[in-house]
Design an enzyme around this catalytic site. Structure first.
Site, PDB file in Angstrom:
ATOM      1  N   SER A 240     -27.890   2.267 -17.076  1.00  0.00           N
ATOM      2  CA  SER A 240     -27.618   3.324 -16.290  1.00  0.00           C
ATOM      3  C   SER A 240     -26.195   3.401 -15.950  1.00  0.00           C
ATOM      4  O   SER A 240     -25.591   2.611 -16.750  1.00  0.00           O
ATOM      5  CB  SER A 240     -27.994   2.849 -14.745  1.00  0.00           C
ATOM      6  OG  SER A 240     -27.448   1.963 -14.244  1.00  0.00           O
ATOM      7  N   LYS A 241     -25.735   4.611 -15.419  1.00  0.00           N
ATOM      8  CA  LYS A 241     -24.133   4.613 -15.261  1.00  0.00           C
ATOM      9  C   LYS A 241     -23.523   3.300 -14.638  1.00  0.00           C
ATOM     10  O   LYS A 241     -22.456   3.042 -15.270  1.00  0.00           O
ATOM     11  CB  LYS A 241     -23.997   5.869 -14.376  1.00  0.00           C
ATOM     12  CG  LYS A 241     -23.507   7.009 -15.098  1.00  0.00           C
ATOM     13  CD  LYS A 241     -22.749   8.171 -14.304  1.00  0.00           C
ATOM     14  CE  LYS A 241     -22.203   9.120 -15.489  1.00  0.00           C
ATOM     15  NZ  LYS A 241     -22.280  10.461 -14.963  1.00  0.00           N
ATOM     16  N   ARG A 242     -24.164   2.906 -13.726  1.00  0.00           N
ATOM     17  CA  ARG A 242     -23.707   1.830 -12.993  1.00  0.00           C
ATOM     18  C   ARG A 242     -23.623   0.224 -14.011  1.00  0.00           C
ATOM     19  O   ARG A 242     -22.572  -0.357 -13.978  1.00  0.00           O
ATOM     20  CB  ARG A 242     -24.734   1.178 -11.832  1.00  0.00           C
ATOM     21  CG  ARG A 242     -24.318   0.203 -10.821  1.00  0.00           C
ATOM     22  CD  ARG A 242     -25.258  -0.015  -9.858  1.00  0.00           C
ATOM     23  NE  ARG A 242     -26.744  -0.138 -10.471  1.00  0.00           N
ATOM     24  CZ  ARG A 242     -27.196  -1.090 -10.768  1.00  0.00           C
ATOM     25  NH1 ARG A 242     -26.992  -2.375 -10.662  1.00  0.00           N
ATOM     26  NH2 ARG A 242     -28.500  -1.105 -11.038  1.00  0.00           N
ATOM     27  N   HIS A 243     -24.427   0.617 -15.146  1.00  0.00           N
ATOM     28  CA  HIS A 243     -24.110  -0.534 -15.853  1.00  0.00           C
ATOM     29  C   HIS A 243     -23.086  -0.383 -17.038  1.00  0.00           C
ATOM     30  O   HIS A 243     -22.804  -1.224 -17.943  1.00  0.00           O
ATOM     31  CB  HIS A 243     -25.663  -0.726 -16.749  1.00  0.00           C
ATOM     32  CG  HIS A 243     -26.719  -1.284 -15.931  1.00  0.00           C
ATOM     33  ND1 HIS A 243     -27.706  -0.544 -15.967  1.00  0.00           N
ATOM     34  CD2 HIS A 243     -26.510  -2.361 -15.020  1.00  0.00           C
ATOM     35  CE1 HIS A 243     -28.316  -1.662 -14.992  1.00  0.00           C
ATOM     36  NE2 HIS A 243     -27.825  -2.305 -14.326  1.00  0.00           N
ATOM     37  N   GLY A 244     -22.738   0.852 -17.078  1.00  0.00           N
ATOM     38  CA  GLY A 244     -21.701   1.301 -18.392  1.00  0.00           C
ATOM     39  C   GLY A 244     -22.553   2.300 -19.260  1.00  0.00           C
ATOM     40  O   GLY A 244     -21.662   2.402 -20.404  1.00  0.00           O
TER      41      GLY A 244
END
Ligand code: GLU
Length: 467
Positions: A240-244
């Site tokens: 996800s975005k949070r992960h990169g």
């Protein structure tokens, strides 16, 4: 003569070049470069509603930033629609495809009904009724999928995968409005571009089984397939975005070097023994599809930082400068002059020793720019009060008299001053550091002063003394 390896990267321009796409592009690029082959770029822009020029631009820029150069011009899939239609017509003429007169609404109803009954929907309403073709009715073209037998792919990553033909539907290859479908366009383009190896995300593995019958119908060579596992977050969940899951430009902004990104993305799903640091030249030498791992890899910023810091240390000052210059100029509010550039070229390598990402260099680098009088951090202001100010007042002429302005002589002058004044060395060094850096992160003091130059050092000390 063995055939030339031709690979391609075929992004859909519906968003930026995300990290998974960049890795797919990298593997295709490496496979081509490792085999003296060709790496082609095809923009899959047939979906006119979702494809945008900005996304195409972002993908091309992302590829350039990553250093993944493609051979020839980028090809637009949409521009090839006539050729796709020609192949659909050829399949119709050879009996490998047929006309379907069901409207999209009717088809959707039949599909829903089949689903409600738990039956597979094959879309074969007109397969056996070609002699009943109604006049003046628009039709789509569907492929006549084989019903018997199975097809196996020796996927270079997944191993042997077999699918029963009976599981495949008679998919549409050309819509009633004359637009080719994605499934057809991919095959026609790959064939016409001479693609020998299709390397892509394993979310496309099922598509391979639907695409192969088109190759067979046209009697074209089927490419070698390699479906690479997707990238997951550190917690094993979908990225996800949070992960990169950002566009590569996000990584550029965060201060990662292209070579570090290539190294990191290479290792994210591919290995060569225990090697972690694999410069691109080595990667080209070593890359094979056989060493791509079968299980999803986990994105890990700590590891990316580790790889990035390695490559930052490899660069000399002149190589590092372009990566930081414009941000630095913005930070200090002026264009760097020749003296500042010269200082930075000397200072950046030792700053890079302690940095993980390019912006980590900014603070340390900014102190080599002419920004007098310096603004002081609270801590530095505290250090520069009381007795320390007259002490610096006495030290300044001593430093002014140092005839060879190098770290050793500067250090010697400070040491003998401290001795003469009966002060602990730290009691002299700390205020000097505070006065000259304003409290900014800095490395070895004597070295910092050497790079800053005698004139600027003395001027900064005077600013404090006079304040
Ligand atoms: N355009 C597809 C995508 O962006 C890739 C198709 C392919 O590689 O065959 O996922």
């Amino acid at each position: 003569m063995p055939e030339t390896v031709v690979t391609r990267f075929a992004p859909s321009p519906t968003g930026f070049l995300h990290i998974g796409g960049a890795r797919t592009a990298l593997y295709n690029w490496l496979l081509a470069r490792a085999n003296n082959g060709k790496f082609l770029l095809r923009i899959e822009d047939t979906d006119r509603k979702r494809s945008t020029d900005e996304a195409i631009e972002a993908i091309l820029n992302g590829m350039k930033w990553m250093g993944l150069d493609w051979d020839g011009d980028a090809i637009s899939q949409f521009d090839r629609a006539d050729r796709h239609r020609e192949v659909a017509e050829a399949m119709l003429a050879s009996g490998h495809a047929y006309k379907c007169f069901s409207s999209p609404e009717e088809t959707a109803e039949l599909r829903d009904a089949a689903r409600a009954e738990g039956k597979p929907f094959r879309g074969d309403m007109w397969r056996e009724k070609q002699d009943q073709a109604p006049a003046d009715t628009p039709y789509s073209i569907r492929i006549k999928m084989p019903r018997e037998g199975s097809h196996a792919i020796d996927d270079q990553v997944q191993g042997r995968v077999e699918v029963q033909n009976a599981e495949l539907d008679d998919m549409i290859i050309m819509r009633s409005d004359g637009t080719p479908t994605y499934m057809l366009a991919v095959v026609v383009d790959d064939h016409d571009m001479g693609v020998t190896h299709v390397v892509r995300g394993d979310d496309h593995l099922n598509n391979a089984f639907r695409q192969i019958p088109i190759y067979k119908a046209m009697e074209w060579d089927i490419p070698t397939y390699a479906h690479i596992p997707l990238i997951h977050g550190p917690d094993g969940k979908k990225l996800s975005k949070r992960h990169g899951a950002l566009g590569v430009e996000g990584y550029e902004e965060m201060g990662f070097l292209p070579e570090a990104m290539r190294n990191y993305l290479l290792r994210l799903g591919w290995s060569h023994g225990d090697e972690e640091i694999i410069p691109t030249a080595k990667a080209i030498e070593w890359f094979t599809l056989q060493n791509v791992g079968k299980s999803p890899s986990r994105f890990d910023f700590d590891k990316l930082d580790f790889v990035n810091s390695h490559y930052m240390k490899e660069l000399n000052g002149s190589e590092l400068l372009p990566y930081v210059q414009s941000d630095l100029e913005e930070q200090v509010g002026h264009t760097l002059d020749a003296t500042e550039v010269e200082r930075l070229i000397k200072a950046l390598p030792s700053l890079a020793e302690r940095a993980k990402r390019l912006p980590d260099l900014h603070e340390g680098a900014s102190l080599f720019c002419n920004t007098r009088p310096l603004s002081l951090t609270d801590k530095a202001a505290k250090q520069l009060s009381g007795d320390t100010v007259p002490m610096l007042g006495s030290l300044t002429p001593v430093l002014e008299k140092v005839s060879q302005w190098n770290a050793d002589d500067i250090k010697a002058a400070i040491v003998s001053f401290a001795e003469a004044e009966e002060l602990k060395l730290g009691k002299v060094m700390q205020p000097v550091r505070a006065a000259v850096t304003g409290g900014k992160q800095s490395g070895d003091l004597a070295e910092t002063l050497e790079i800053l130059g005698q004139e600027e050092t003395v001027a900064r000390l005077r600013d404090v003394v006079a304040a």
